[in-house]
Write a protein that holds these residues in place. Sequence first.
Motif, PDB file in Angstrom:
ATOM      1  N   ALA A 155      42.490  39.834  29.337  1.00 29.55           N
ATOM      2  CA  ALA A 155      41.917  38.626  28.731  1.00 29.55           C
ATOM      3  C   ALA A 155      42.966  37.694  28.142  1.00 29.55           C
ATOM      4  O   ALA A 155      42.628  36.762  27.421  1.00 29.55           O
ATOM      5  CB  ALA A 155      40.929  39.026  27.639  1.00 29.55           C
TER       6      ALA A 155
ATOM      7  N   THR B   6      38.371  37.685  35.792  1.00 30.00           N
ATOM      8  CA  THR B   6      38.013  36.657  34.801  1.00 30.00           C
ATOM      9  C   THR B   6      39.168  35.747  34.404  1.00 30.00           C
ATOM     10  O   THR B   6      39.008  34.924  33.501  1.00 30.00           O
ATOM     11  CB  THR B   6      37.460  37.319  33.522  1.00 30.00           C
TER      12      THR B   6
ATOM     13  N   HIS C  29      40.340  31.791  31.452  1.00 33.12           N
ATOM     14  CA  HIS C  29      41.320  31.750  30.361  1.00 33.12           C
ATOM     15  C   HIS C  29      42.487  30.809  30.665  1.00 33.12           C
ATOM     16  O   HIS C  29      43.548  30.930  30.065  1.00 33.12           O
ATOM     17  CB  HIS C  29      41.851  33.159  30.094  1.00 33.12           C
TER      18      HIS C  29
END
Length: 275
Positions: free
Chosen positions: A171, A242, A246
């Motif tokens: 992340a 993902t 970000h």
Amino acid sequence: MLTEVAATRYITPLREGGSLPGLVEADDRATYVVKFTGAGQGRKTLVAEAICARLARGLGLRVPPLVTVRLDPVLGLGEPDPEVQDLLKASGGLNLGVGYLSGALGFDPLAYGVEPREAGRIVWFDAWVGNVDRSWRNPNMLVRGQDLWLIDHGATMIWHHNWPTVQTAAARPYDASDHALAGFEPDVAAAAAELAPGVTPELLAEATADVPDAWLADEAGFGSPDEVREAYASALLARAATVHEHITLGRPPGARPVGSSGWLPAGPATTGEAS
């Protein structure tokens, strides 16, 4: 595994890079830009180069071919430059060779435009591997003919310098506001939809298998080179899904949206051969 060749002649240092790579001729009669294990950045730079090159190629991005180059330290005995001589003496064994792109030019956003799809693919890839070294000041891209090539991936996967932080790597945000292609309106969402499904355990296994055991040996916290390979693969697989969420984009000076990739009407702004 990467093909292994043997260095037969050291041609010249390439002082543009901080690690002092060198142009080397090998026994397959090809010329390579060699990144040395004895350079100050250490072997992890070579690990990052090897893994990222295979990943980029597997996702359809252009990178020069890679080999491992076996170097006999005696090759440095005749070098007049003491710095080069010391580097070659410290780099016996396997080093990384990057195929030399003869006639390639350094990327200049004022001379060569990149359409949003291709720009998005490159920005997404750099965000995925955490490349901190493809800014408009130092693009680390070459243009050969009409094609854009990616080079120099040693400053990626920064978390492998501190393995305990790998749990947060998935992340970790990526600031692309200074990226060399940020001004070409990169379509990161389309890139994520296209490229993320291609990040498979099989691709990651192939990429990590390219790294020689000698570059992974004695890594703190790991019992074997294969355990280190699994750690790289696990971190990259988790991040791929993902990472596009970000990414922070901006627009560095000089770039502008274009309809298709290629030389802009003003023509090439640089004329020197790059490696």
